[in-house]
Design a protein around this motif. Structure first.
Motif, short mmCIF file in Angstrom:
data_model
loop_
_atom_site.label_atom_id
_atom_site.label_comp_id
_atom_site.label_asym_id
_atom_site.label_seq_id
_atom_site.Cartn_x
_atom_site.Cartn_y
_atom_site.Cartn_z
N ALA A 107 0.88 -1.18 0.00
CA ALA A 107 0.00 0.00 0.00
C ALA A 107 0.91 1.22 0.00
N PHE A 108 0.33 2.36 -0.37
CA PHE A 108 1.06 3.63 -0.36
C PHE A 108 0.27 4.65 0.45
N VAL A 109 1.01 5.55 1.09
CA VAL A 109 0.43 6.72 1.75
C VAL A 109 1.13 7.95 1.20
N ILE A 110 0.36 8.91 0.68
CA ILE A 110 0.91 10.19 0.23
C ILE A 110 0.85 11.14 1.41
N ALA A 111 2.00 11.42 2.00
CA ALA A 111 2.06 12.12 3.29
C ALA A 111 2.22 13.63 3.13
N CYS A 112 1.22 14.23 2.49
CA CYS A 112 1.11 15.69 2.40
C CYS A 112 -0.36 16.02 2.51
N TYR A 113 -0.72 17.04 3.29
CA TYR A 113 -2.11 17.31 3.58
C TYR A 113 -2.90 17.79 2.36
N SER A 114 -2.24 18.16 1.30
CA SER A 114 -2.95 18.52 0.07
C SER A 114 -3.28 17.31 -0.80
N ASP A 115 -2.86 16.11 -0.37
CA ASP A 115 -3.07 14.87 -1.14
C ASP A 115 -2.65 15.03 -2.61
N PRO A 116 -1.43 15.53 -2.85
CA PRO A 116 -1.00 15.74 -4.24
C PRO A 116 -0.91 14.43 -5.01
N GLY A 117 -1.34 14.46 -6.26
CA GLY A 117 -1.20 13.31 -7.14
C GLY A 117 -1.97 12.08 -6.72
N LEU A 118 -2.94 12.23 -5.82
CA LEU A 118 -3.62 11.05 -5.27
C LEU A 118 -4.36 10.26 -6.34
N LEU A 145 -3.88 10.28 -9.58
CA LEU A 145 -2.92 9.71 -10.53
C LEU A 145 -2.23 8.48 -9.94
N CYS A 146 -1.84 8.57 -8.67
CA CYS A 146 -1.17 7.43 -8.03
C CYS A 146 -2.11 6.25 -7.90
N ARG A 147 -3.39 6.52 -7.62
CA ARG A 147 -4.36 5.42 -7.55
C ARG A 147 -4.55 4.76 -8.91
N ALA A 148 -4.49 5.57 -9.97
CA ALA A 148 -4.62 5.02 -11.32
C ALA A 148 -3.37 4.25 -11.73
N THR A 149 -2.24 4.56 -11.11
CA THR A 149 -0.96 3.93 -11.44
C THR A 149 -0.72 2.65 -10.66
N ALA A 150 -1.09 2.66 -9.37
CA ALA A 150 -0.78 1.55 -8.48
C ALA A 150 -1.74 0.38 -8.65
N THR A 151 -1.28 -0.80 -8.28
CA THR A 151 -2.13 -1.99 -8.26
C THR A 151 -2.51 -2.35 -6.83
N VAL A 152 -2.12 -1.49 -5.88
CA VAL A 152 -2.43 -1.68 -4.45
C VAL A 152 -3.09 -0.41 -3.94
N PRO A 153 -3.70 -0.42 -2.75
CA PRO A 153 -4.37 0.77 -2.25
C PRO A 153 -3.42 1.96 -2.04
N VAL A 154 -3.93 3.15 -2.31
CA VAL A 154 -3.18 4.39 -2.09
C VAL A 154 -4.06 5.31 -1.23
N PHE A 155 -3.49 5.83 -0.15
CA PHE A 155 -4.23 6.66 0.79
C PHE A 155 -3.61 8.06 0.83
N GLY A 156 -4.47 9.08 0.84
CA GLY A 156 -4.03 10.45 1.04
C GLY A 156 -4.29 10.85 2.48
N ILE A 157 -3.40 11.65 3.06
CA ILE A 157 -3.55 11.90 4.49
C ILE A 157 -4.66 12.90 4.80
N GLN A 158 -4.98 13.83 3.88
CA GLN A 158 -6.10 14.72 4.18
C GLN A 158 -7.40 13.92 4.20
N GLU A 159 -7.64 13.16 3.17
CA GLU A 159 -8.86 12.37 3.10
C GLU A 159 -8.97 11.45 4.32
N SER A 160 -7.88 10.76 4.64
CA SER A 160 -7.89 9.82 5.77
C SER A 160 -8.06 10.54 7.10
#
Length: 214
Positions: free
Chosen positions: A70-81, A83-98
């Motif tokens: 899994a991936f976590v994008i650790a910036c409160y603006s959730d940059p590239g979230l 795009l990263c979800r469309a790229t990855a084959t595993v879950p991707v989490f943004g910290i603002q949303e979470s």
């Protein structure tokens, strides 16, 4: 063997990554957590330009880590979230949303401690898209840089001041609006007597749940 949860600091400030390492130490419970710094990123993500700037490098890093569970994008603006979800084959989490979703489970109305006034309109757009703007008591700025929030000597006192203001606005749970604030979470919660959500911890908790659930 389960691969690690890769937590990406999208700015190039190693102090922020070091703070994430410290904040996530208690979450290392059978699944590896790999905190990495995006070397191509700006020293702090403090504008919409910075948010857009890091999207492609983030996606490239995600694509390169085939070992991740899994991936976590650790910036409160959730940059590239997206795009990263469309790229990855595993879950991707943004910290603002979470962080926001976790806050909604802990209180009726949440308040956000932002880095700077300029960040607030960007965050509000995101909250409107999430459909949770009616649960926002307020967002107030520390008015300091990402680097100052990560290692500035006056950061905690300013967090306490802004936290009290948000409680006066009606917030019964608070969200730290930058990954650089992570080291202050526990002390701030004790000082304010309100739940304080570190969104990076919230995102990693969700990632752990997804990974452990198979």
């Amino acid at each position: 063997m389960t691969g690690p949860i890769v937590v990406i600091n999208p700015n190039s400030n190693q102090a922020v990554t070091d703070g994430l390492e410290q904040a996530l130490a208690a979450f290392r419970c059978g699944v590896g957590i790999d905190c990495v710094t995006l070397s191509e990123g700006p020293f702090g993500i403090e504008s919409q330009y910075h948010v857009e700037q890091v999207a492609l490098p983030l996606a490239a890093l995600v694509k390169s880590r085939a070992d991740a569970s899994a991936f976590v994008i650790a910036c409160y603006s959730d940059p590239g979230l997206d795009l990263c979800r469309a790229t990855a084959t595993v879950p991707v989490f943004g910290i603002q949303e979470s962080g926001v979703l976790t806050a909604l489970a802990r209180g009726d109305r949440f308040g956000v401690l932002a880095i700077a006034e300029a960040s607030i309109p960007r965050h509000l757009r995101y909250l409107r898209r999430m459909g949770v703007i009616d649960r926002l008591a307020g967002e107030r700025a520390l008015n300091m840089s990402v680097d100052e929030s990560a290692r500035g000597e006056g950061t905690f006192d300013r967090l306490v001041e802004v936290g009290h203001a948000l409680i006066s606005d009606g917030a019964d749970v608070l969200i730290l609006g930058c990954a650089g604030m992570a080291r202050h979470r526990a002390a701030l919660e004790a000082k304010l007597h309100r739940p304080v959500i570190d969104p990076a911890q919230a995102a990693v908790a969700m990632a752990l749940g997804a990974v452990l659930n198979g």
